[in-house]
Motif scaffolding. Sequence first.
Motif, PDB file in Angstrom:
ATOM      1  N   MET A 210      45.332  41.910  69.787  1.00 34.47           N
ATOM      2  CA  MET A 210      44.357  42.213  68.752  1.00 34.47           C
ATOM      3  C   MET A 210      44.854  41.660  67.426  1.00 34.47           C
ATOM      4  N   HIS A 211      43.913  41.328  66.543  1.00 34.46           N
ATOM      5  CA  HIS A 211      44.262  40.617  65.316  1.00 34.46           C
ATOM      6  C   HIS A 211      43.546  41.244  64.114  1.00 34.46           C
ATOM      7  N   LEU A 212      44.262  41.277  62.983  1.00 29.27           N
ATOM      8  CA  LEU A 212      43.752  41.874  61.753  1.00 29.27           C
ATOM      9  C   LEU A 212      43.627  40.807  60.668  1.00 29.27           C
ATOM     10  N   LEU A 213      42.480  40.781  60.006  1.00 27.56           N
ATOM     11  CA  LEU A 213      42.235  39.893  58.864  1.00 27.56           C
ATOM     12  C   LEU A 213      42.200  40.739  57.603  1.00 27.56           C
ATOM     13  N   VAL A 214      43.021  40.374  56.610  1.00 26.33           N
ATOM     14  CA  VAL A 214      43.056  41.078  55.330  1.00 26.33           C
ATOM     15  C   VAL A 214      42.722  40.086  54.224  1.00 26.33           C
ATOM     16  N   VAL A 215      41.761  40.445  53.394  1.00 29.57           N
ATOM     17  CA  VAL A 215      41.323  39.560  52.310  1.00 29.57           C
ATOM     18  C   VAL A 215      41.416  40.317  50.994  1.00 29.57           C
ATOM     19  N   ASP A 216      42.210  39.769  50.090  1.00 32.88           N
ATOM     20  CA  ASP A 216      42.324  40.319  48.739  1.00 32.88           C
ATOM     21  C   ASP A 216      41.387  39.525  47.838  1.00 32.88           C
ATOM     22  N   TRP A 217      40.545  40.232  47.088  1.00 31.05           N
ATOM     23  CA  TRP A 217      39.531  39.597  46.244  1.00 31.05           C
ATOM     24  C   TRP A 217      40.155  38.652  45.218  1.00 31.05           C
ATOM     25  N   ASP A 218      41.416  38.886  44.829  1.00 28.68           N
ATOM     26  CA  ASP A 218      42.022  37.985  43.852  1.00 28.68           C
ATOM     27  C   ASP A 218      42.341  36.614  44.430  1.00 28.68           C
ATOM     28  N   PHE A 219      42.152  36.437  45.745  1.00 28.47           N
ATOM     29  CA  PHE A 219      42.249  35.123  46.375  1.00 28.47           C
ATOM     30  C   PHE A 219      41.266  34.150  45.729  1.00 28.47           C
ATOM     31  N   PHE A 220      40.165  34.699  45.202  1.00 26.49           N
ATOM     32  CA  PHE A 220      39.103  33.864  44.636  1.00 26.49           C
ATOM     33  C   PHE A 220      39.110  33.841  43.109  1.00 26.49           C
ATOM     34  N   PHE A 221      40.156  34.412  42.509  1.00 24.17           N
ATOM     35  CA  PHE A 221      40.207  34.509  41.049  1.00 24.17           C
ATOM     36  C   PHE A 221      41.440  33.756  40.545  1.00 24.17           C
ATOM     37  N   PRO A 222      41.297  32.491  40.169  1.00 19.73           N
ATOM     38  CA  PRO A 222      42.460  31.687  39.768  1.00 19.73           C
ATOM     39  C   PRO A 222      43.138  32.234  38.515  1.00 19.73           C
ATOM     40  N   THR A 223      44.451  32.427  38.617  1.00 20.94           N
ATOM     41  CA  THR A 223      45.238  32.851  37.470  1.00 20.94           C
ATOM     42  C   THR A 223      46.518  32.014  37.409  1.00 20.94           C
ATOM     43  N   PRO A 224      46.923  31.609  36.218  1.00 20.60           N
ATOM     44  CA  PRO A 224      48.132  30.784  36.082  1.00 20.60           C
ATOM     45  C   PRO A 224      49.388  31.452  36.614  1.00 20.60           C
ATOM     46  N   THR A 225      49.508  32.764  36.468  1.00 22.70           N
ATOM     47  CA  THR A 225      50.714  33.446  36.933  1.00 22.70           C
ATOM     48  C   THR A 225      50.847  33.401  38.450  1.00 22.70           C
ATOM     49  N   ALA A 226      49.728  33.203  39.158  1.00 25.99           N
ATOM     50  CA  ALA A 226      49.759  33.126  40.620  1.00 25.99           C
ATOM     51  C   ALA A 226      49.746  31.688  41.122  1.00 25.99           C
ATOM     52  N   GLY A 227      49.861  30.714  40.205  1.00 27.42           N
ATOM     53  CA  GLY A 227      49.979  29.329  40.634  1.00 27.42           C
ATOM     54  C   GLY A 227      48.814  28.436  40.304  1.00 27.42           C
ATOM     55  N   ALA A 228      47.792  28.967  39.600  1.00 23.71           N
ATOM     56  CA  ALA A 228      46.692  28.105  39.164  1.00 23.71           C
ATOM     57  C   ALA A 228      47.202  27.166  38.064  1.00 23.71           C
ATOM     58  N   PRO A 229      46.511  26.062  37.811  1.00 17.48           N
ATOM     59  CA  PRO A 229      46.977  25.112  36.795  1.00 17.48           C
ATOM     60  C   PRO A 229      47.206  25.772  35.444  1.00 17.48           C
ATOM     61  N   LEU A 230      48.295  25.381  34.802  1.00 14.55           N
ATOM     62  CA  LEU A 230      48.589  25.873  33.464  1.00 14.55           C
ATOM     63  C   LEU A 230      47.715  25.144  32.453  1.00 14.55           C
ATOM     64  N   GLY A 231      47.328  25.826  31.395  1.00 18.00           N
ATOM     65  CA  GLY A 231      46.490  25.214  30.367  1.00 18.00           C
ATOM     66  C   GLY A 231      46.718  25.893  29.039  1.00 18.00           C
ATOM     67  N   GLU A 232      45.961  25.483  28.047  1.00 21.14           N
ATOM     68  CA  GLU A 232      46.160  26.037  26.709  1.00 21.14           C
ATOM     69  C   GLU A 232      45.718  27.492  26.615  1.00 21.14           C
ATOM     70  N   ASP A 233      44.956  27.975  27.611  1.00 19.60           N
ATOM     71  CA  ASP A 233      44.500  29.372  27.588  1.00 19.60           C
ATOM     72  C   ASP A 233      45.334  30.279  28.485  1.00 19.60           C
ATOM     73  N   THR A 234      46.460  29.773  28.979  1.00 21.57           N
ATOM     74  CA  THR A 234      47.285  30.534  29.916  1.00 21.57           C
ATOM     75  C   THR A 234      47.693  31.889  29.354  1.00 21.57           C
ATOM     76  N   HIS A 235      47.934  31.961  28.047  1.00 18.09           N
ATOM     77  CA  HIS A 235      48.388  33.225  27.442  1.00 18.09           C
ATOM     78  C   HIS A 235      47.368  34.351  27.602  1.00 18.09           C
ATOM     79  N   LEU A 236      46.101  34.000  27.794  1.00 14.91           N
ATOM     80  CA  LEU A 236      45.073  35.017  27.948  1.00 14.91           C
ATOM     81  C   LEU A 236      45.208  35.767  29.269  1.00 14.91           C
TER      82      LEU A 236
END
Length: 245
Positions: free
Chosen positions: A1-27
């Motif tokens: 049997m197999h379990l699928l777990v999906v965290d909603w932040d998978f779809f929310f790009p943030t620089p601290t989690a590895g999204a591209p850094l930019g001039e608005d990163t501090h926000l």
Amino acid sequence: MHLLVVDWDFFFPTPTAGAPLGEDTHLYAWPVAEDATHVEAIWLRRIRAFLAAGVPLPFCQGFEGFWGRFRIAPHARVFYADSNAWASQVFPSNMGGEGPWETVHLYDAHHDCGYRPNHRTFDEWKKTGPISAENWALAHYWNGSQVYVHFPPWRESMARPSERPLIPVSMTIDDGAAPNVTFDAVFLCRSGAWVPPWCDDQFSAFLAACPAKPVEVPQNQWTHPRPDVRRMVELEERLKAGAAE
């Protein structure tokens, strides 16, 4: 049997989690904790920062059609809550089965397999606990499951951030291919401390699109949708304008 777990932040790009850094990163320099302050109240402060900087509000991306790539059994149970910590309690016994999941596949911006310096080793965690949103996958590994972590495609590389889970775990950046298994259960979390309330309507649509009927975890405590901080800011501005007249 197999379990699928999906965290909603998978779809929310943030620089601290590895999204591209930019001039608005501090926000996005957001202290995070799973409490009422960080799930609800603090977002009013954060939306003011975006508006003051003249930066468009970020929204979730790429969730449309996500469920279509997976094989989900007709009898599958779907559970949802605000925190991924509840995924630690979803076992084959919930489905009338026994033993561990053969595999647990996590789609998440974070690996949830224990973070240093909270614990130095898996054995240390086993002695002291507790189970939280940061380490719930350890419970499944301890029970004999193989854990796979699929990071979001917006993550630029595996080098940033550097990942050091407490257990052996397969970690890859999602390439759009689905695991070659049929899932018997699904767990979905909203991650209200990571994803803002102006994305709650998107979350509701994502939940409704799941091919199996979702059931809320009974112990889940949340407000959904959360108070509309965009509306609050609009009212603040009207009151200020009225007072200035």
